[in-house]
Scaffold this active site. Structure first.
Site, PDB file in Angstrom:
ATOM      1  N   VAL A  17       0.919  -1.225  -0.079  1.00 60.40           N
ATOM      2  CA  VAL A  17      -0.137  -0.149  -0.142  1.00 60.40           C
ATOM      3  C   VAL A  17       0.821   1.266  -0.285  1.00 60.40           C
ATOM      4  O   VAL A  17       0.572   2.185  -0.842  1.00 60.40           O
ATOM      5  CB  VAL A  17      -1.091   0.018   1.438  1.00 60.40           C
ATOM      6  CG1 VAL A  17      -1.748   1.390   1.254  1.00 60.40           C
ATOM      7  CG2 VAL A  17      -1.706  -1.230   1.249  1.00 60.40           C
ATOM      8  N   ARG A  49      13.476  -2.085   6.246  1.00 63.30           N
ATOM      9  CA  ARG A  49      14.616  -2.354   5.471  1.00 63.30           C
ATOM     10  C   ARG A  49      14.972  -1.402   4.485  1.00 63.30           C
ATOM     11  O   ARG A  49      14.573  -1.277   3.352  1.00 63.30           O
ATOM     12  CB  ARG A  49      14.015  -3.853   4.696  1.00 63.30           C
ATOM     13  CG  ARG A  49      14.045  -5.143   5.659  1.00 63.30           C
ATOM     14  CD  ARG A  49      13.485  -6.160   4.808  1.00 63.30           C
ATOM     15  NE  ARG A  49      12.441  -6.121   4.290  1.00 63.30           N
ATOM     16  CZ  ARG A  49      12.037  -6.324   2.933  1.00 63.30           C
ATOM     17  NH1 ARG A  49      12.648  -7.161   2.310  1.00 63.30           N
ATOM     18  NH2 ARG A  49      10.574  -6.222   2.441  1.00 63.30           N
ATOM     19  N   LYS A 107      -6.932  -1.668  10.298  1.00 63.62           N
ATOM     20  CA  LYS A 107      -8.154  -1.948  10.946  1.00 63.62           C
ATOM     21  C   LYS A 107      -8.183  -2.513  12.340  1.00 63.62           C
ATOM     22  O   LYS A 107      -8.921  -2.447  13.355  1.00 63.62           O
ATOM     23  CB  LYS A 107      -8.985  -2.809  10.009  1.00 63.62           C
ATOM     24  CG  LYS A 107      -7.799  -3.998   9.631  1.00 63.62           C
ATOM     25  CD  LYS A 107      -8.612  -4.934   8.276  1.00 63.62           C
ATOM     26  CE  LYS A 107      -7.676  -5.704   7.644  1.00 63.62           C
ATOM     27  NZ  LYS A 107      -6.754  -4.997   6.832  1.00 63.62           N
ATOM     28  N   VAL A 134     -11.487  -0.283   6.338  1.00 68.94           N
ATOM     29  CA  VAL A 134     -12.642  -1.217   5.752  1.00 68.94           C
ATOM     30  C   VAL A 134     -12.725  -1.134   4.284  1.00 68.94           C
ATOM     31  O   VAL A 134     -13.219  -0.163   3.629  1.00 68.94           O
ATOM     32  CB  VAL A 134     -13.854  -0.631   6.478  1.00 68.94           C
ATOM     33  CG1 VAL A 134     -15.022  -1.635   6.227  1.00 68.94           C
ATOM     34  CG2 VAL A 134     -13.684  -0.408   8.001  1.00 68.94           C
ATOM     35  N   GLY A 189      -2.210 -15.682  -4.823  1.00 69.29           N
ATOM     36  CA  GLY A 189      -1.876 -14.443  -3.850  1.00 69.29           C
ATOM     37  C   GLY A 189      -2.944 -13.890  -3.209  1.00 69.29           C
ATOM     38  O   GLY A 189      -2.829 -12.823  -2.639  1.00 69.29           O
ATOM     39  N   LYS A 207     -13.267  -5.113  11.175  1.00 65.20           N
ATOM     40  CA  LYS A 207     -13.996  -4.153  10.284  1.00 65.20           C
ATOM     41  C   LYS A 207     -15.465  -4.069  10.664  1.00 65.20           C
ATOM     42  O   LYS A 207     -15.931  -3.080  10.503  1.00 65.20           O
ATOM     43  CB  LYS A 207     -14.227  -4.765   8.583  1.00 65.20           C
ATOM     44  CG  LYS A 207     -12.549  -4.863   8.081  1.00 65.20           C
ATOM     45  CD  LYS A 207     -12.609  -5.623   6.748  1.00 65.20           C
ATOM     46  CE  LYS A 207     -11.265  -5.556   6.359  1.00 65.20           C
ATOM     47  NZ  LYS A 207     -10.950  -6.521   5.085  1.00 65.20           N
TER      48      LYS A 207
END
Lengths: 430, 430
Positions: A17, A49, A107, A134, A189, A207
């Site tokens: 994100v 990192r 969340k 959410v 994934g 949520k």
């Protein structure tokens, strides 16, 4: 209207994100400036990192010292996309104390400590926004706390976890079992290596706590949310659901009691009719139904996770918080004035679909029906199937308290003629 | 946090929506006060027919002099639910000049004069909110101008008129013709005595102008919106749509051109695949798809009209505007900085479904295909049906500019072997 001194943004976390947030802040800088009324500048990026190559981000902005970054004093907005409880909680509190507003996608933290974080924001006259916490990009927090601020929300019913929806959709469409569907989700994934938070309903429960709190103007914590995962849903359950014209979804359900004096929040798998709009939510998509006195039924649908969709929600909040900074105001804070009690699961009124393995002899149905009657649970339909001395009985109840339904099932298990309870599932969305 | 001096609200219009606004302001006064941080008080209600009995409204508040009401000087928020251009426009402007912010549900006025009204609001440092102008209770304006403020919207595709959706849904599900379905809509109160604004697409075009303006940060006026009504959709069109796995909806479509340098806005009936979520929007419901760079596809669904749902949207805006008054700030104003050109319909890239009545003789298909090729329109599928010397040819094209498609149809009409063009319909939602 444009001022030239830029607003400074500190980014905590630069994973899936965070890297999208940084990318869009760079590629869409002109649009963001025009919409905010001032340029926004990435002033620092805290990571674990620092050696990792991060395309498009000036290496001079990278730091491992998140605390020093939020304490700088010249930061306007801290964007927290680390996740988890600590160090996120401490960093957010420190950010408020050092003059920044906060946009978070966290969340778990908000479900656990939302009240304390809101209090810290208010004490420092700062904003705390968290649309991304959410259902990813789907606007839900803002519609609930702003668009529906003049209405009375009675129910929020939704699919708020994409991983489990992917798995359940796969089981429904291919007849696969849980493990097979989970393996496919992992390979593609959609599920993490340790899928516990998703498949056991912890993610959805967080949520649900956030949504219930906003919808009912009442503090609802993660511990207040009844939670059942979906690891025990079987192909046989889907077959039963199909016979009823239903499918199975993992639902987050927040309800105001009929007398309006209490609320409940819960997460569990449930059968819903194929005619319900939530039944056709496929793959990893999310969708949330909101029912209110005046507005009636609204539905919000979209991608519930992923780097870019979550970044979209973060950036929408960033624009709002920056506008608030420029106008010297803050947006809506916590609204918990209603302070309604959160009732336990036993008080929830719902319907059950119960499959029983029973002895194939006369009088069994009468015995079973008596148990339901003794617990005050009214039966909607019963279907009997017999074969080789064994028989199955599928009972669908009318609406009753969950406590009465649980009591009924316990009593059924004690009957000699009931060999076993093959499955129990709630029926929702009618 | 609660202050005791109430915020004063003047209500202009007390019809289906206005009476609901007044009712909820009374019955939910405590909730509204808690959410705003101060009580709100109905300070006056301007109506045309003062003698009408209005349950729950103090007769002392009723006035026929709307101008005097908005000029009082002590009004915090004017709620305009009169509709139409005048006197609403003059009253809103006067309200700003006399210190009030404005909440409006007036799509026609905003589509025609939104820029001037926004300028008047800004000149007086006041708010102009109008969630109720588009799709009733469905939060759309706020998500577009706030939640997606950090994203780049490329497309808004929606069913924004409940009357026409009711009629088309009825035609689809029962095989009824347009007039029969319209008569039923009128009998049930879904269509007005004069249904022109709905069935000719004027109402949807006003909403498309508003949505396009906000989505693309560009002024889009009603005159910029291409508009075709749905009065000429036939049962035969629905039969053709079914053969293609489609249904027919009246769509409002706002698009950014692929090069990002211009936008288009249009309203017309179109075939959409049954697998598209908009295909299953039934009755008088509305639903809007929004496609953006980062968020992907979002959908918003709910009741698009009616007194209570529209009042819910008005009251959400009222709460926001009152909060802004208390904090001394204003919410987001007009955002038209992108100032992209609005291209004409000919520049729109879409697909056509064309039914031709042709002579049943060799070489007709070759002639027809040549016309398409000459206009640069690529054919996706052709289906021929022949009977008694007459034949029909159904052509579905690949994507091409609307100008090329119109040119193709004009040339087809001139062919000796083409007896007539039975129907032309755009195909969307793929």
């Amino acid at each position: 209207m444009m001022r030239t001194r830029p607003l400074k943004v500190a980014l905590l976390g630069c994973g899936v994100v965070g890297s999208e947030v940084a990318r869009i802040m760079t590629t869409h800088a002109d649009d963001l400036a025009a919409r905010i009324g001032a340029p926004v500048e990435l002033a620092g990026v805290a990571v674990r990192r620092p050696s990792k190559v991060r395309e498009g981000i000036d290496p001079a902005l990278i730091t491992t010292d998140a605390t020093a970054l939020v304490k700088r004093g010249d930061i306007d907005v801290v964007v927290e996309v680390i996740g988890g409880i600590e160090p996120a909680r401490g960093l957010i509190t420190t950010a408020f104390e050092h003059g920044a507003s906060v946009v978070s996608a966290n969340k778990a933290l908000l479900a656990q400590d939302g009240a304390a974080l809101h209090a810290a924001a208010e004490a420092n006259d700062k904003d705390l926004y968290y649309e991304a916490a959410v259902a990813g990009a789907i606007p839900l927090i803002r519609p609930l706390r702003e668009s529906l601020a003049g209405d009375k929300v009675n129910r929020v019913l939704g699919i708020v976890n994409g991983t489990t929806n992917f798995i359940l959709d796969k089981m429904d469409s291919t007849g696969a079992g849980y493990q097979e569907a989970l393996d496919e989700a992992t390979a593609l994934g959609y599920a993490e290596a340790d899928p516990t938070a998703d498949v056991e309903g912890f993610d959805a429960a967080a949520k649900a706590a956030i949504l219930a709190g906003i919808a009912f103007h009442t503090r609802v914590r993660l511990d207040d949310v009844y939670r059942e995962g979906m690891t025990e849903v079987t192909a046989a359950d889907f077959a039963s659901a199909k016979e009823m014209g239903c499918t199975i979804k993992l639902l987050a359900i927040c309800e105001r009691a009929e007398d309006g004096q209490s609320v409940t929040a819960r997460v569990h798998p449930a059968m819903i009719p194929l005619t319900h709009p939530l039944a056709s939510v496929r793959g990893a998509y999310n969708a949330v139904f909101v029912e209110s006195d005046a507005s009636g039924q609204l539905m919000f649908y979209g991608p519930g996770a992923g780097g870019a969709p979550t970044a979209s929600a973060v950036l929408g909040d960033l624009v709002a918080v920056c506008r608030n900074r420029l106008s010297g105001a803050t947006g809506p804070g916590e609204s918990a004035y209603a302070a309604l009690p959160v009732s336990p699961m036993g008080d929830v009124v719902t319907r059950y679909h119960i499959s029983l393995d029973v002895a194939d002899k006369p009088g069994v149905l009468a015995q079973v029906a008596t148990v339901f009657a003794e617990h005050g649970v009214s039966i909607d339909t019963v279907r009997q199937q017999g074969k080789d001395g064994e028989a199955s009985l599928v009972v669908v109840t009318h609406r009753a308290s969950d406590a009465a339904l649980v009591g009924t099932v316990e009593a059924l298990r004690k009957l000699d003629t009931v060999r076993g309870v093959a499955s129990i599932m709630r029926v929702e969305g009618e």
